[in-house]
Design a protein around this motif. Structure first.
Motif, PDB file in Angstrom:
ATOM      1  N   LYS A 356       1.068  -1.099  -0.044  1.00  0.00           N
ATOM      2  CA  LYS A 356       0.116  -0.168  -0.023  1.00  0.00           C
ATOM      3  C   LYS A 356       0.864   1.273   0.001  1.00  0.00           C
ATOM      4  O   LYS A 356       0.420   2.225  -0.814  1.00  0.00           O
ATOM      5  N   ALA A 357       1.959   1.373   0.614  1.00  0.00           N
ATOM      6  CA  ALA A 357       2.796   2.415   0.767  1.00  0.00           C
ATOM      7  C   ALA A 357       3.566   2.717  -0.398  1.00  0.00           C
ATOM      8  O   ALA A 357       3.533   3.617  -1.045  1.00  0.00           O
ATOM      9  N   LEU A 358       3.735   1.520  -1.070  1.00  0.00           N
ATOM     10  CA  LEU A 358       4.412   1.868  -2.358  1.00  0.00           C
ATOM     11  C   LEU A 358       3.406   2.257  -3.562  1.00  0.00           C
ATOM     12  O   LEU A 358       3.758   3.000  -4.524  1.00  0.00           O
ATOM     13  N   THR A 359       2.239   1.907  -3.544  1.00  0.00           N
ATOM     14  CA  THR A 359       1.214   2.326  -4.298  1.00  0.00           C
ATOM     15  C   THR A 359       0.967   3.878  -4.020  1.00  0.00           C
ATOM     16  O   THR A 359       0.919   4.476  -4.899  1.00  0.00           O
ATOM     17  N   GLU A 364       0.925   9.752  -5.077  1.00  0.00           N
ATOM     18  CA  GLU A 364       0.983  11.198  -4.473  1.00  0.00           C
ATOM     19  C   GLU A 364       2.144  11.915  -5.302  1.00  0.00           C
ATOM     20  O   GLU A 364       2.402  13.074  -5.150  1.00  0.00           O
ATOM     21  N   GLY A 365       2.875  11.187  -6.514  1.00  0.00           N
ATOM     22  CA  GLY A 365       3.616  11.921  -7.407  1.00  0.00           C
ATOM     23  C   GLY A 365       5.188  11.400  -7.244  1.00  0.00           C
ATOM     24  O   GLY A 365       6.110  11.943  -7.893  1.00  0.00           O
ATOM     25  N   GLY A 366       5.125  10.326  -6.454  1.00  0.00           N
ATOM     26  CA  GLY A 366       6.515   9.972  -6.277  1.00  0.00           C
ATOM     27  C   GLY A 366       7.317   8.943  -7.258  1.00  0.00           C
ATOM     28  O   GLY A 366       6.440   8.644  -8.416  1.00  0.00           O
ATOM     29  N   ASN A 367       8.662   8.925  -7.151  1.00  0.00           N
ATOM     30  CA  ASN A 367       9.209   8.358  -8.309  1.00  0.00           C
ATOM     31  C   ASN A 367       9.995   7.230  -7.817  1.00  0.00           C
ATOM     32  O   ASN A 367      10.883   7.143  -6.890  1.00  0.00           O
ATOM     33  N   ILE A 368       9.653   5.857  -8.226  1.00  0.00           N
ATOM     34  CA  ILE A 368      10.381   4.579  -7.690  1.00  0.00           C
ATOM     35  C   ILE A 368      11.831   4.539  -8.180  1.00  0.00           C
ATOM     36  O   ILE A 368      12.135   4.769  -9.319  1.00  0.00           O
ATOM     37  N   VAL A 369      12.903   4.605  -7.187  1.00  0.00           N
ATOM     38  CA  VAL A 369      14.176   4.354  -7.426  1.00  0.00           C
ATOM     39  C   VAL A 369      14.792   3.078  -7.372  1.00  0.00           C
ATOM     40  O   VAL A 369      15.339   2.702  -8.380  1.00  0.00           O
ATOM     41  N   VAL A 370      14.309   2.153  -6.805  1.00  0.00           N
ATOM     42  CA  VAL A 370      14.389   0.941  -6.505  1.00  0.00           C
ATOM     43  C   VAL A 370      13.328   0.062  -6.253  1.00  0.00           C
ATOM     44  O   VAL A 370      12.636   0.496  -5.229  1.00  0.00           O
ATOM     45  N   ALA A 389      12.579  -1.264  -0.953  1.00  0.00           N
ATOM     46  CA  ALA A 389      12.469  -0.261  -2.048  1.00  0.00           C
ATOM     47  C   ALA A 389      12.797   0.941  -1.907  1.00  0.00           C
ATOM     48  O   ALA A 389      12.819   1.389  -0.453  1.00  0.00           O
ATOM     49  N   ILE A 390      13.090   2.059  -2.814  1.00  0.00           N
ATOM     50  CA  ILE A 390      13.357   3.147  -2.601  1.00  0.00           C
ATOM     51  C   ILE A 390      12.582   4.086  -3.324  1.00  0.00           C
ATOM     52  O   ILE A 390      12.512   3.995  -4.542  1.00  0.00           O
ATOM     53  N   ALA A 391      11.982   5.212  -3.017  1.00  0.00           N
ATOM     54  CA  ALA A 391      11.173   6.231  -3.615  1.00  0.00           C
ATOM     55  C   ALA A 391      11.538   7.479  -3.390  1.00  0.00           C
ATOM     56  O   ALA A 391      11.869   7.966  -2.398  1.00  0.00           O
ATOM     57  N   GLU A 392      11.679   8.224  -4.650  1.00  0.00           N
ATOM     58  CA  GLU A 392      11.866   9.821  -4.400  1.00  0.00           C
ATOM     59  C   GLU A 392      10.391  10.326  -4.108  1.00  0.00           C
ATOM     60  O   GLU A 392       9.475   9.951  -4.767  1.00  0.00           O
ATOM     61  N   ALA A 393      10.493  11.280  -3.182  1.00  0.00           N
ATOM     62  CA  ALA A 393       9.427  11.827  -2.449  1.00  0.00           C
ATOM     63  C   ALA A 393       9.395  13.311  -2.214  1.00  0.00           C
ATOM     64  O   ALA A 393      10.426  13.736  -2.287  1.00  0.00           O
ATOM     65  N   LYS A 394       8.117  13.913  -1.586  1.00  0.00           N
ATOM     66  CA  LYS A 394       8.139  15.071  -1.202  1.00  0.00           C
ATOM     67  C   LYS A 394       8.006  15.066   0.310  1.00  0.00           C
ATOM     68  O   LYS A 394       7.242  14.166   0.650  1.00  0.00           O
ATOM     69  N   PRO A 395       8.534  16.000   1.121  1.00  0.00           N
ATOM     70  CA  PRO A 395       8.472  15.873   2.686  1.00  0.00           C
ATOM     71  C   PRO A 395       6.801  15.814   3.101  1.00  0.00           C
ATOM     72  O   PRO A 395       6.757  15.140   3.990  1.00  0.00           O
ATOM     73  N   ASP A 396       5.892  16.483   2.387  1.00  0.00           N
ATOM     74  CA  ASP A 396       4.734  16.743   2.809  1.00  0.00           C
ATOM     75  C   ASP A 396       3.830  15.641   2.241  1.00  0.00           C
ATOM     76  O   ASP A 396       2.637  15.673   2.636  1.00  0.00           O
ATOM     77  N   TYR A 397       4.219  14.493   1.724  1.00  0.00           N
ATOM     78  CA  TYR A 397       3.177  13.656   1.146  1.00  0.00           C
ATOM     79  C   TYR A 397       2.835  12.669   2.219  1.00  0.00           C
ATOM     80  O   TYR A 397       3.744  12.538   3.313  1.00  0.00           O
ATOM     81  N   LYS A 398       1.355  12.392   2.309  1.00  0.00           N
ATOM     82  CA  LYS A 398       0.923  11.665   3.412  1.00  0.00           C
ATOM     83  C   LYS A 398       1.539  10.274   3.755  1.00  0.00           C
ATOM     84  O   LYS A 398       1.905  10.322   4.931  1.00  0.00           O
ATOM     85  N   ILE A 399       2.162   9.829   2.852  1.00  0.00           N
ATOM     86  CA  ILE A 399       2.585   8.616   2.847  1.00  0.00           C
ATOM     87  C   ILE A 399       4.084   8.709   3.707  1.00  0.00           C
ATOM     88  O   ILE A 399       4.392   7.809   4.625  1.00  0.00           O
TER      89      ILE A 399
END
Ligand code: UN1
Length: 517
Positions: A356-359, A364-370, A389-399
């Protein structure tokens, strides 16, 4: 992969630890009895049934409380250094059984054998710490404002300490609490996680052996088992002056309110959302080791796990690449095989949360790196093995604001001063552990200053997980504010009394008040 399982072997470990097919989950020491439903414990390693544990009924709980409150009357009169001697013997037993208990922790919880043994080592360390402390339960002396008066403070034991612990550290967190509570003169009633009840039975067997060998009464170490309803028996029970609870923030809020409603004390160690700040002056090699162990150790299920890397834009690509490269080296599989770095998640529910976190991060606009994913095939039959897994994200994403107990690492970019990174790091509800990677003294000190990290733990050039027992462990905000294990954490297990003694023949009043009869 099978070697460790069949050599020393889980079977052998279970024998050494006195585990049967069906175990009583209620015990006051040598006496075990249980009339509640049965919990079955399946290993996330291979999906096999490890054993069954009978849970605690209301009547069983009453018997436990009887034994505990009676035992307290004896235990509290034994001098603290002698209680320390019992804890020393308990530490010795743990040394003897370290391998067996480490294997069981690894098999029932799923963490790597290295980490399972490390957890038992934490138990041994806290015992050593507690033994020394048993001669240092110091209070202060003060100067009285009145002539011929002496004033000092002393610490007395509280009584029955209730311990509710989580699956991720199925044995160590109990030991942090009991080792201190015991030297303080308290007796303990422990409800381990329903997900790791066999570890609870194993620890109770070891403790019971020590208390029995010393002819001490039943009830100094007690075990109860079951779901939240069994925990509730303690949180609502005025005979339990302190409840120490480790687990989710959701659970902690319930415990805190129930205990506070009767003005009891609680010690809470709840969720974290731990970050490492990587500055332009960071040593990249050290950063990679700290970040990867922090994010994938215990399969991301430590409350201290690294969930966010806050990286300066000038080194962002370099760090991202180095960490992603390191992930390629990770071997995921049976945690009892020492070649593997990462074992399974605790159960399929945890796998669901991970997915669920990865979805959600992508939504929310993140980008999967691994790339993540659930592993299938030989060795992965339990269905609990996932790819970190690794994802690029923004600090304020809910997840990103949420603690997902799984190996998902978010990369966040900052620009400008270290203050900007600190703001991102502090801008979450939780406040357990934090770290900065830098060789720049000014940045390090700013991170540790009053305007710096707001967490209970703030490290420089070390990751967020793997704290030593000698420091006070815990955190602020939604982490619950409690402090366990080292430093002066023992004080919460005792009640403080201020004593003023008048050795004159006059009765002068404080504040110069005159009251002549
Ligand atoms: C926890 O995850 O509840 O600092 C405890 C650490 C360990 C303890 C973690 N010593 O990672």
């Amino acid at each position: 992969m099978k070697e460790v399982l069949t050599d020393f072997g889980v079977e052998n470990a279970l024998n050494v630890l006195g585990i049967n097919e069906v175990n009583d989950g209620t015990s006051t020491g040598s006496n075990s009895f249980s009339n509640g439903e049965i919990i079955e414990s399946y290993s996330p390693v291979d999906g096999q049934l490890i054993g069954k544990v009978k849970t605690t009924s209301k009547e069983d709980y009453e018997k436990v409380m009887q034994a505990a409150t009676t035992a307290f009357k004896t235990w509290r009169t034994i001098p603290a250094p002698q209680r320390g001697e019992i804890v020393r013997q308990f530490g010795e037993k743990l040394r003897e059984k370290k391998e067996a208990l480490g294997i069981l922790v690894s098999y029932e919880m799923g963490k790597s054998l290295q980490e399972g043994l490390g957890e038992v080592q934490e138990m041994i360390d806290i015992c050593d710490f507690a033994v020394g402390l048993s001669r240092q339960l110091h209070g202060l002396t003060m100067h009285s404002e009145r002539p011929g008066h002496r004033m000092y403070e002393q610490y007395h034991p509280l009584g029955v300490v209730g311990i509710i612990s989580a699956f991720n550290f199925p044995v160590a967190v109990w030991a942090w609490n009991t080792a201190l509570a015991w030297i303080c003169g308290d007796v303990c009633v422990w409800k381990p996680s329903e997900k790791t009840p066999i570890c609870g039975v194993a620890c109770q067997n070891i403790a019971a052996e020590v208390f029995k060998a010393n002819n001490l009464p039943e009830g100094i170490s007690c075990l109860i088992n079951g779901d939240y309803k069994v925990g509730e028996m303690m949180t609502k029970d005025t005979r339990v002056p302190l409840v120490s609870a480790t687990g989710s923030t959701r659970m902690g809020k319930i415990v805190a309110q129930e205990v506070a409603a009767r003005l009891g004390k609680s010690l809470l160690e709840l969720g974290g959302n731990n970050a490492i700040i990587v500055t332009p002056d960071a040593d990249i090699k050290m950063t990679v080791i700290g970040a990867v162990f922090g994010a994938v150790g215990t399969c991301g299920q430590r409350c201290t796990s690294t969930r966010r890397l806050i990286i300066h834009e000038s080194v962002y690509d370099k760090v991202k690449e180095a960490v992603a490269d390191a992930y390629k080296q990770l071997r995921i599989g049976n945690p009892l095989d020492e070649n593997n770095h990462v074992g399974p998640l605790i159960d399929k529910d945890a796998v669901g949360m991970y997915q669920k976190a990865l979805t959600q991060v992508v939504e929310e606009g993140g980008n999967i790196v691994v790339e993540g994913g659930v592993l299938i095939g030989e060795g992965y039959e339990s269905g609990c093995y996932v790819k970190p897994a690794i994802a690029e994200a923004k600090p304020d994403y809910k997840i990103v604001q949420h603690e997902t107990f799984a190996p998902v690492l978010y990369l966040l970019k900052y620009s400008g001063d270290v203050e900007n990174a600190i703001e991102i790091q502090n801008n979450v509800a939780q406040g357990l552990s934090s770290a900065i990677m830098t060789n720049n003294l000014r940045e390090a000190e700013r991170f540790l200053s009053v305007q710096g990290s707001d967490c209970g733990i703030a490290n420089v050039n070390i990751g967020t997980s793997g704290a030593e027992i000698g420091g006070a462990f815990g955190g602020e905000k939604e982490t619950g504010g409690g402090r366990e294990s080292g430093s002066d954490a023992w004080k919460i297990y005792m009640r403080r009394q201020t004593n003023t003694i008048n050795y004159t023949t006059e009765l002068p009043l404080a504040q110069g008040i005159k009251f002549d009869l």
